[in-house]
Motif scaffolding. Structure first.
Motif, PDB file in Angstrom:
ATOM      1  N   ALA A 313       0.836  -1.208   0.000  1.00 36.58           N
ATOM      2  CA  ALA A 313       0.000   0.000   0.000  1.00 36.58           C
ATOM      3  C   ALA A 313       0.870   1.257   0.000  1.00 36.58           C
ATOM      4  CB  ALA A 313      -0.935  -0.012   1.204  1.00 36.58           C
ATOM      5  N   ASP A 314       1.943   1.250   0.793  1.00 37.55           N
ATOM      6  CA  ASP A 314       2.848   2.399   0.827  1.00 37.55           C
ATOM      7  C   ASP A 314       3.508   2.608  -0.531  1.00 37.55           C
ATOM      8  OD1 ASP A 314       2.262   2.783   3.459  1.00 37.55           O
ATOM      9  OD2 ASP A 314       4.122   1.934   4.242  1.00 37.55           O
ATOM     10  N   LEU A 315       3.945   1.509  -1.141  1.00 32.44           N
ATOM     11  CA  LEU A 315       4.615   1.621  -2.433  1.00 32.44           C
ATOM     12  C   LEU A 315       3.660   2.148  -3.495  1.00 32.44           C
ATOM     13  CD1 LEU A 315       7.344   1.124  -3.772  1.00 32.44           C
ATOM     14  CD2 LEU A 315       6.590  -1.192  -4.319  1.00 32.44           C
ATOM     15  N   SER A 316       2.426   1.651  -3.495  1.00 32.46           N
ATOM     16  CA  SER A 316       1.430   2.137  -4.447  1.00 32.46           C
ATOM     17  C   SER A 316       1.178   3.628  -4.266  1.00 32.46           C
ATOM     18  CB  SER A 316       0.128   1.351  -4.268  1.00 32.46           C
ATOM     19  OG  SER A 316      -0.871   1.831  -5.148  1.00 32.46           O
ATOM     20  N   ALA A 317       1.101   4.064  -3.000  1.00 34.24           N
ATOM     21  CA  ALA A 317       0.878   5.486  -2.732  1.00 34.24           C
ATOM     22  C   ALA A 317       2.044   6.334  -3.220  1.00 34.24           C
ATOM     23  CB  ALA A 317       0.660   5.695  -1.237  1.00 34.24           C
ATOM     24  N   VAL A 318       3.270   5.828  -3.073  1.00 36.67           N
ATOM     25  CA  VAL A 318       4.441   6.566  -3.544  1.00 36.67           C
ATOM     26  C   VAL A 318       4.372   6.773  -5.052  1.00 36.67           C
ATOM     27  CG1 VAL A 318       6.939   6.438  -3.876  1.00 36.67           C
ATOM     28  CG2 VAL A 318       5.953   5.875  -1.655  1.00 36.67           C
ATOM     29  N   PHE A 319       4.037   5.723  -5.785  1.00 39.38           N
ATOM     30  CA  PHE A 319       3.975   5.864  -7.240  1.00 39.38           C
ATOM     31  C   PHE A 319       2.832   6.783  -7.670  1.00 39.38           C
ATOM     32  CE2 PHE A 319       6.499   1.852  -7.267  1.00 39.38           C
ATOM     33  CZ  PHE A 319       7.558   2.346  -8.015  1.00 39.38           C
TER      34      PHE A 319
END
Length: 419
Positions: A313-319
């Motif tokens: 979820a964090d990685l998706s938000a970063v992108f």
């Protein structure tokens, strides 16, 4: 120690807490204060006198001591353990006994010096307690801290963040970590959550503590190739691509967040970013996250799944935050248990590292469990580059890795989650 007579206390929260600790001590077989001191780490963690007072006096010390005692006594109780013999239950009793919630302005930070006695039961005085666990001795921290929300999950979040900082060399080997109160204030969590995280990192060998000298970083994670500069270099191209096979995306999140900041401040301006991420199907039977107890094994697996989901979820938000004309981030689940991590960068380079299976103590929602776990953050990476010679070791490795990734992506991975 011999069975002691519980202090004569008036009815109320302090009596309830004292009786509950007395009963748990009995179910554990009445271990002596010195035996308990050894079990929780020795005199550098907590003094014999503090433990003795916790078990025999009407006034109980700060929460960290009670937490340590509950963990050890519950473990020693074994089959005599009751459902209420948990850290969470005793934390609720402790908060009620010491007026938690009455001083909300300090709930998420350190109390002001003049408020130190505000959490002590009426009519009782005490000397400042001994330093706890990680060796911090600042006396302004002597009041118990209130853990708002789930302390176990807070501790996991703090552990993940500190591991990322250690990997990114924010705290290089030999340096000292900030004081616990500063970390708690910065991360907006309780001191208990910070202490949980530090205990996990200490068990993993990242940090060490000596009373009076603070917490030092001792693990040199800069073995093999450093990942950060290679990712930064990759993002300086107009078209950026990553193919990644990993157990979780923990190592990737911090690096990608840094690139998002570089884009935001105009330091780089890629035209497109394409990331394909292969992660294991978490319904698989993993050989780690096991303690030998079926009930605990299920909880350990749930904990691992929760960490993996948060990282994704964090990685998706970063992108999603990257100010780039074209960004495509695709995750597929694959029926494989990774023994290694693989990063294919811009189709011309590869990074590979192996997961290490370790036996360590895991914080399982407030209960410390000895379990098999797997560590990948900070693992040494080997770097391979495709050059003009198709038969060079670097070129052959990159092409072989790309072929392997593509075959798994197309033939084994679940494609239901594709955009």
């Amino acid at each position: 120690m011999p069975r002691w007579k519980a202090p004569d206390l008036p009815d109320g929260p302090l009596r309830e807490l004292n009786r509950a600790l007395h009963a748990l001590h009995g179910r554990a077989g009445w271990p002596s204060s010195r035996d308990l001191q050894k079990a929780v780490g020795g005199h550098d963690v907590v003094s014999y006198t503090t433990i003795h007072q916790a078990l025999t006096k009407p006034l109980l010390p700060r929460w960290g001591v009670i937490e340590l005692l509950v963990e050890e006594l519950a473990r020693a109780a074994g089959g005599r353990r009751r459902p209420t013999d948990t850290v969470e239950h005793f934390k609720k009793l402790y908060d009620r006994a010491y007026g938690a919630g009455e001083d909300d302005e300090h709930a998420n930070g350190d109390p002001e010096p003049e408020a130190l006695d505000a959490r002590t039961p009426s009519g009782v005085t005490t000397e400042p307690p001994a330093a706890l666990r990680i060796g911090e001795t600042d006396r302004t921290d002597s009041a118990p801290q209130v853990d708002r929300g789930d302390g176990g999950k807070q501790g996991e979040s703090v552990t993940e963040e500190l591991r990322r900082r250690l990997t990114a060399d924010s705290y290089p080997p030999g340096s000292r970590l900030p004081p616990q109160r500063d970390l708690a204030r910065e991360l907006k969590v309780s001191r208990d959550a910070v202490q949980r995280a530090l205990r996990v990192l200490q068990d993993e060998g990242w940090i060490a503590s000596r009373k009076g000298s603070g917490i030092r970083v001792i693990k040199n994670i800069q073995r093999g190739v450093v990942m950060g500069p290679l990712i930064s270099e990759a993002f300086e191209r107009a078209d950026v691509s990553f193919d990644v096979f990993t157990l979780t995306s923990e190592s990737l999140v911090a690096h990608m967040r840094l690139q998002a900041e570089r884009i935001q401040f105009g330091h780089i301006s890629p035209r497109s970013i394409t990331v394909r991420l292969l992660v294991p199907d978490m319904s698989l039977a993993f050989p780690y996250w096991r303690s030998g107890d079926a009930a605990q094994d299920g909880a350990l697996k749930e904990r691992a799944v929760g960490i993996a989901q948060r990282q994704l979820a964090d990685l998706s938000a970063v992108f999603r935050s990257m100010l780039v004309p074209f960004v495509r981030f695709t995750v597929r689940h694959v029926p494989l248990v990774p023994s290694f991590k693989l990063y294919l960068i811009n189709e011309v380079a590869a990074l590979q590292g192996f997961y290490e299976v370790v036996e360590r103590v895991v914080d399982l929602d407030g209960e410390w469990v000895q379990a098999l776990d797997v560590l990948g953050l900070g693992a040494p990476l080997t770097h391979h580059v495709k050059d003009g010679d198709p038969h060079s070791p670097g070129s052959m490795f990159v092409e072989s890795a790309r072929g392997w990734f593509e075959s798994v992506w197309q033939r084994l991975a679940d494609q239901e989650g594709d955009d």
